[in-house]
Design a protein around this motif. Sequence first.
Motif, PDB file in Angstrom:
ATOM      1  N   THR A  86       0.801  -1.224   0.000  1.00  0.00           N
ATOM      2  CA  THR A  86       0.000   0.000   0.000  1.00  0.00           C
ATOM      3  C   THR A  86       0.831   1.268   0.000  1.00  0.00           C
ATOM      4  OG1 THR A  86      -0.170  -0.174   2.384  1.00  0.00           O
ATOM      5  CG2 THR A  86      -1.971  -1.081   1.098  1.00  0.00           C
ATOM      6  N   TYR A  87       2.151   1.192   0.290  1.00  0.00           N
ATOM      7  CA  TYR A  87       2.947   2.398   0.141  1.00  0.00           C
ATOM      8  C   TYR A  87       3.217   2.680  -1.323  1.00  0.00           C
ATOM      9  CZ  TYR A  87       4.195   3.187   5.046  1.00  0.00           C
ATOM     10  OH  TYR A  87       4.189   3.475   6.372  1.00  0.00           O
ATOM     11  N   ASN A  88       3.078   1.680  -2.177  1.00  0.00           N
ATOM     12  CA  ASN A  88       3.354   1.881  -3.590  1.00  0.00           C
ATOM     13  C   ASN A  88       2.103   2.039  -4.426  1.00  0.00           C
ATOM     14  OD1 ASN A  88       6.177   1.740  -3.362  1.00  0.00           O
ATOM     15  ND2 ASN A  88       5.998  -0.448  -3.035  1.00  0.00           N
ATOM     16  N   ILE A  89       0.995   1.474  -3.962  1.00  0.00           N
ATOM     17  CA  ILE A  89      -0.271   1.600  -4.694  1.00  0.00           C
ATOM     18  C   ILE A  89      -1.236   2.310  -3.764  1.00  0.00           C
ATOM     19  CG2 ILE A  89      -2.035   0.377  -5.954  1.00  0.00           C
ATOM     20  CD1 ILE A  89      -0.177  -2.021  -6.022  1.00  0.00           C
ATOM     21  N   HIS A  90      -1.570   3.547  -4.134  1.00  0.00           N
ATOM     22  CA  HIS A  90      -2.284   4.360  -3.155  1.00  0.00           C
ATOM     23  C   HIS A  90      -3.788   4.316  -3.302  1.00  0.00           C
ATOM     24  CE1 HIS A  90       1.656   6.075  -2.596  1.00  0.00           C
ATOM     25  NE2 HIS A  90       1.716   6.281  -3.882  1.00  0.00           N
ATOM     26  N   PHE A  91      -4.386   3.214  -2.952  1.00  0.00           N
ATOM     27  CA  PHE A  91      -5.854   3.196  -2.916  1.00  0.00           C
ATOM     28  C   PHE A  91      -6.295   2.924  -1.500  1.00  0.00           C
ATOM     29  CE2 PHE A  91      -5.735   3.718  -7.136  1.00  0.00           C
ATOM     30  CZ  PHE A  91      -5.414   2.627  -7.922  1.00  0.00           C
ATOM     31  N   HIS A  92      -7.197   3.726  -1.029  1.00  0.00           N
ATOM     32  CA  HIS A  92      -7.654   3.553   0.335  1.00  0.00           C
ATOM     33  C   HIS A  92      -8.358   2.245   0.553  1.00  0.00           C
ATOM     34  CE1 HIS A  92      -6.279   7.149   2.000  1.00  0.00           C
ATOM     35  NE2 HIS A  92      -7.117   7.163   2.989  1.00  0.00           N
ATOM     36  N   SER A  93      -9.237   1.905  -0.404  1.00  0.00           N
ATOM     37  CA  SER A  93     -10.003   0.673  -0.236  1.00  0.00           C
ATOM     38  C   SER A  93      -9.066  -0.531  -0.232  1.00  0.00           C
ATOM     39  CB  SER A  93     -11.049   0.538  -1.332  1.00  0.00           C
ATOM     40  OG  SER A  93     -10.482   0.905  -2.567  1.00  0.00           O
ATOM     41  N   LEU A  94      -8.011  -0.431  -1.058  1.00  0.00           N
ATOM     42  CA  LEU A  94      -7.042  -1.535  -1.079  1.00  0.00           C
ATOM     43  C   LEU A  94      -6.391  -1.690   0.284  1.00  0.00           C
ATOM     44  CD1 LEU A  94      -5.642  -3.581  -2.932  1.00  0.00           C
ATOM     45  CD2 LEU A  94      -3.818  -1.917  -3.208  1.00  0.00           C
ATOM     46  N   PHE A  95      -6.050  -0.525   0.889  1.00  0.00           N
ATOM     47  CA  PHE A  95      -5.421  -0.625   2.194  1.00  0.00           C
ATOM     48  C   PHE A  95      -6.341  -1.284   3.202  1.00  0.00           C
ATOM     49  CE2 PHE A  95      -3.122   0.035   5.899  1.00  0.00           C
ATOM     50  CZ  PHE A  95      -3.941   0.608   6.851  1.00  0.00           C
ATOM     51  N   TYR A  96      -7.634  -0.920   3.173  1.00  0.00           N
ATOM     52  CA  TYR A  96      -8.543  -1.510   4.173  1.00  0.00           C
ATOM     53  C   TYR A  96      -8.706  -2.997   3.962  1.00  0.00           C
ATOM     54  CZ  TYR A  96      -9.677   3.036   6.053  1.00  0.00           C
ATOM     55  OH  TYR A  96      -9.598   4.261   6.665  1.00  0.00           O
ATOM     56  N   ILE A  97      -8.735  -3.404   2.680  1.00  0.00           N
ATOM     57  CA  ILE A  97      -8.832  -4.846   2.407  1.00  0.00           C
ATOM     58  C   ILE A  97      -7.606  -5.565   2.952  1.00  0.00           C
ATOM     59  CG2 ILE A  97      -8.823  -6.564   0.575  1.00  0.00           C
ATOM     60  CD1 ILE A  97     -10.420  -4.617  -1.114  1.00  0.00           C
ATOM     61  N   PHE A  98      -6.411  -4.995   2.707  1.00  0.00           N
ATOM     62  CA  PHE A  98      -5.196  -5.632   3.212  1.00  0.00           C
ATOM     63  C   PHE A  98      -5.154  -5.611   4.738  1.00  0.00           C
ATOM     64  CE2 PHE A  98      -1.857  -7.056   0.403  1.00  0.00           C
ATOM     65  CZ  PHE A  98      -2.380  -6.757  -0.828  1.00  0.00           C
ATOM     66  N   TRP A  99      -5.637  -4.506   5.305  1.00  0.00           N
ATOM     67  CA  TRP A  99      -5.630  -4.386   6.756  1.00  0.00           C
ATOM     68  C   TRP A  99      -6.427  -5.500   7.400  1.00  0.00           C
ATOM     69  CZ3 TRP A  99      -9.558  -1.792  10.111  1.00  0.00           C
ATOM     70  CH2 TRP A  99      -9.098  -1.637  11.423  1.00  0.00           C
TER      71      TRP A  99
ATOM     72  N   GLY B 260      -7.645  -8.261   5.811  1.00  0.00           N
ATOM     73  CA  GLY B 260      -7.280  -9.593   5.362  1.00  0.00           C
ATOM     74  C   GLY B 260      -5.951 -10.058   5.916  1.00  0.00           C
ATOM     75  N   VAL B 261      -4.886  -9.388   5.497  1.00  0.00           N
ATOM     76  CA  VAL B 261      -3.550  -9.840   5.871  1.00  0.00           C
ATOM     77  C   VAL B 261      -3.279  -9.592   7.353  1.00  0.00           C
ATOM     78  CG1 VAL B 261      -1.116  -9.518   5.407  1.00  0.00           C
ATOM     79  CG2 VAL B 261      -2.729  -9.474   3.542  1.00  0.00           C
ATOM     80  N   GLY B 262      -3.601  -8.378   7.793  1.00  0.00           N
ATOM     81  CA  GLY B 262      -3.404  -8.070   9.208  1.00  0.00           C
ATOM     82  C   GLY B 262      -4.243  -8.969  10.092  1.00  0.00           C
ATOM     83  N   GLY B 263      -5.458  -9.171   9.643  1.00  0.00           N
ATOM     84  CA  GLY B 263      -6.353 -10.002  10.420  1.00  0.00           C
ATOM     85  C   GLY B 263      -5.871 -11.428  10.541  1.00  0.00           C
ATOM     86  N   LEU B 264      -5.320 -11.973   9.426  1.00  0.00           N
ATOM     87  CA  LEU B 264      -4.822 -13.348   9.467  1.00  0.00           C
ATOM     88  C   LEU B 264      -3.682 -13.508  10.453  1.00  0.00           C
ATOM     89  CD1 LEU B 264      -4.687 -14.765   5.836  1.00  0.00           C
ATOM     90  CD2 LEU B 264      -5.939 -15.650   7.780  1.00  0.00           C
ATOM     91  N   SER B 265      -2.721 -12.577  10.409  1.00  0.00           N
ATOM     92  CA  SER B 265      -1.582 -12.735  11.312  1.00  0.00           C
ATOM     93  C   SER B 265      -2.017 -12.526  12.762  1.00  0.00           C
ATOM     94  CB  SER B 265      -0.442 -11.802  10.930  1.00  0.00           C
ATOM     95  OG  SER B 265      -0.791 -10.474  11.138  1.00  0.00           O
ATOM     96  N   THR B 266      -2.986 -11.616  12.965  1.00  0.00           N
ATOM     97  CA  THR B 266      -3.483 -11.430  14.331  1.00  0.00           C
ATOM     98  C   THR B 266      -4.203 -12.680  14.820  1.00  0.00           C
ATOM     99  OG1 THR B 266      -3.885  -9.147  13.715  1.00  0.00           O
ATOM    100  CG2 THR B 266      -4.747  -9.867  15.821  1.00  0.00           C
ATOM    101  N   LEU B 267      -4.998 -13.279  13.922  1.00  0.00           N
ATOM    102  CA  LEU B 267      -5.718 -14.487  14.309  1.00  0.00           C
ATOM    103  C   LEU B 267      -4.764 -15.601  14.700  1.00  0.00           C
ATOM    104  CD1 LEU B 267      -8.752 -14.940  11.915  1.00  0.00           C
ATOM    105  CD2 LEU B 267      -8.748 -14.876  14.394  1.00  0.00           C
ATOM    106  N   ARG B 268      -3.654 -15.686  13.977  1.00  0.00           N
ATOM    107  CA  ARG B 268      -2.699 -16.740  14.302  1.00  0.00           C
ATOM    108  C   ARG B 268      -2.123 -16.525  15.702  1.00  0.00           C
ATOM    109  NH1 ARG B 268       0.600 -21.133  13.514  1.00  0.00           N
ATOM    110  NH2 ARG B 268       2.557 -20.742  14.568  1.00  0.00           N
ATOM    111  N   MET B 269      -1.713 -15.266  15.974  1.00  0.00           N
ATOM    112  CA  MET B 269      -1.135 -15.010  17.296  1.00  0.00           C
ATOM    113  C   MET B 269      -2.156 -15.246  18.395  1.00  0.00           C
ATOM    114  SD  MET B 269       1.416 -11.810  16.956  1.00  0.00           S
ATOM    115  CE  MET B 269       0.147 -10.608  16.769  1.00  0.00           C
TER     116      MET B 269
END
Lengths: 346, 222
Positions: free
Chosen positions: A241-254, A256-265
Amino acid sequence: AGPGTMSAPGAAAAGGGRSGSAAEWGGFEDNMQGGGSAVIDMENMDDTSGSSFEDMGEMHQRMKEEEEEEEGEAGAAEEEDGEFLGMKGLRGQLGRQVADQMWQVGKRQASRAFSLYANIDILRPYFDVEPVQVRARLLESMIPVKMINFPQKIAGELYGPLMLVFTLVAILLHGMKTSDTIIREGTLMGTAIGTCFGYWLGVSSFIYFLAYLCNAQITMVQMLSLLGYGLFGHCITLFVTYNIHFHSLFYIFWLGVGGLSTLRMVAVLVSRTVGHTQRLILCGTLAALHMLFLLYLHFAYHKVVEGILDTLEGPNMPPFQRVARDIPVVSNAVLNTTAKAIALTL
Amino acid sequence: FASCPRSQTGDPPPSSAFAPSEMLLSSQSYTGQILQPTYSPSTHLGYADGFDEEPPLLEELGINFEHIWQKTLTVLNPMKPADGSIMNETDLTGPMVFCLALGATLLLAGKVHFGYVYGMSAIGCLAMHALLNLMSVAGVSHGCVASVLGYCLLPMVILSSSAVVFSLQGIPGILLALFIIGWCSLSASKIFTSALAMEGQQLLIAYPCALLYGLFALLTVF
């Protein structure tokens, strides 16, 4: 009998060396007393001044040998010594003692510092990894475990987490540079390192403390390792998201990806804690901190270029607000040129 | 006969404790002749006429151009297997020259970043030294790490000299920077793994080197 016979020729050599030093080292004597040379070599001038520490070390050795010899000797050598010292006087002796003390203190401090440094070896077993293991653990950190009824194994390894923290620092720096973020008090590098290491060490300690309160079975190294590998999701999200500046993309990654790693921990911690309230406290805190950190990193360190830059602020400009606003889907270059054109006309 | 060489070799060291290092070196290089009864210790005491016998300046300073050239070639060709013994001597002249060259090429591009180059090299050396000591069985010295990292900075000089000609802030610039980072870190990790016998962990060493050289690339590009 052996050391005694050995020391006698040694003493003779040393005694002979003192009086014969003038003969052998003719060059030095010339330097000391010759009036021709304007440069005085302090090191060689006075045997007893002890002006350098290397000389002190060698002098120590020689003094120890001399002490053994002098006890068994007559006053002949002492007379010679006295004569020799008499040339330089009291000042040489005082200086020698002071230098001697400083040498002792310095040596003691250096050896203490060295033994402290050697303690870094206790971290050695945590860096003993293979590349395959690191890759496997990186991939595993994104996969939440299903079995939470018995304690999940956590690899107590520090190489992967340390490299991930450094990667996060690099990504932050890259993001700050590409968006021309200006840090007014401090440096870019200091801010990035402080943020990432502060998060890793600080939140690990805090969660470890909470785990201690909630009776969870986890050690400090394991917590550091777990949180470190949890930063892998952050690295991926921020890199994209630092290279592709779309807000909606950031929220999806937040989410999705953030959520997955948090769920694992969270799953790993839940498997190691007993009791519903304790699980809730521990995992709620960790989830909140982890997700909020990703949000903070995105918005605080990558200013979305949407208007006039700080440096072009005129007297009738409203104060620039560092809040990301929704921008239409336009390319960054067009935005930049538009902003510069508007600023130039003002 | 067996005790002869021992007593003769036992004699010189106490009296030569304060001899200049040149005499010590020459007495060690004459070990072959010490065993002969005709050896006279007075041949190396001619201090007054030592000017002719002094080693050349470069040799005294420890600068060996042949070795520097060999190491430079090793860095420039990351596919060539490295000889682990070439890094035994700590040679800091090559790295110094490369750091200065990097600063000079950055200066040509309009950036005065000498302090940053030196600061990042120093901190990077300390960090790599700590990491390598933790990861390898045999330890490394600061000089060896500084020497290797300095030599592998050479491709970065190529990157910064190309930054003089065209701006690196586009896609081709980013690709070139990534390629140079990969080149630097591959060379550095190759030399480290061959010098420390850490086969199989080359990628683990390459990654921190890549991060360090990435910082230099960031300095060059932006």
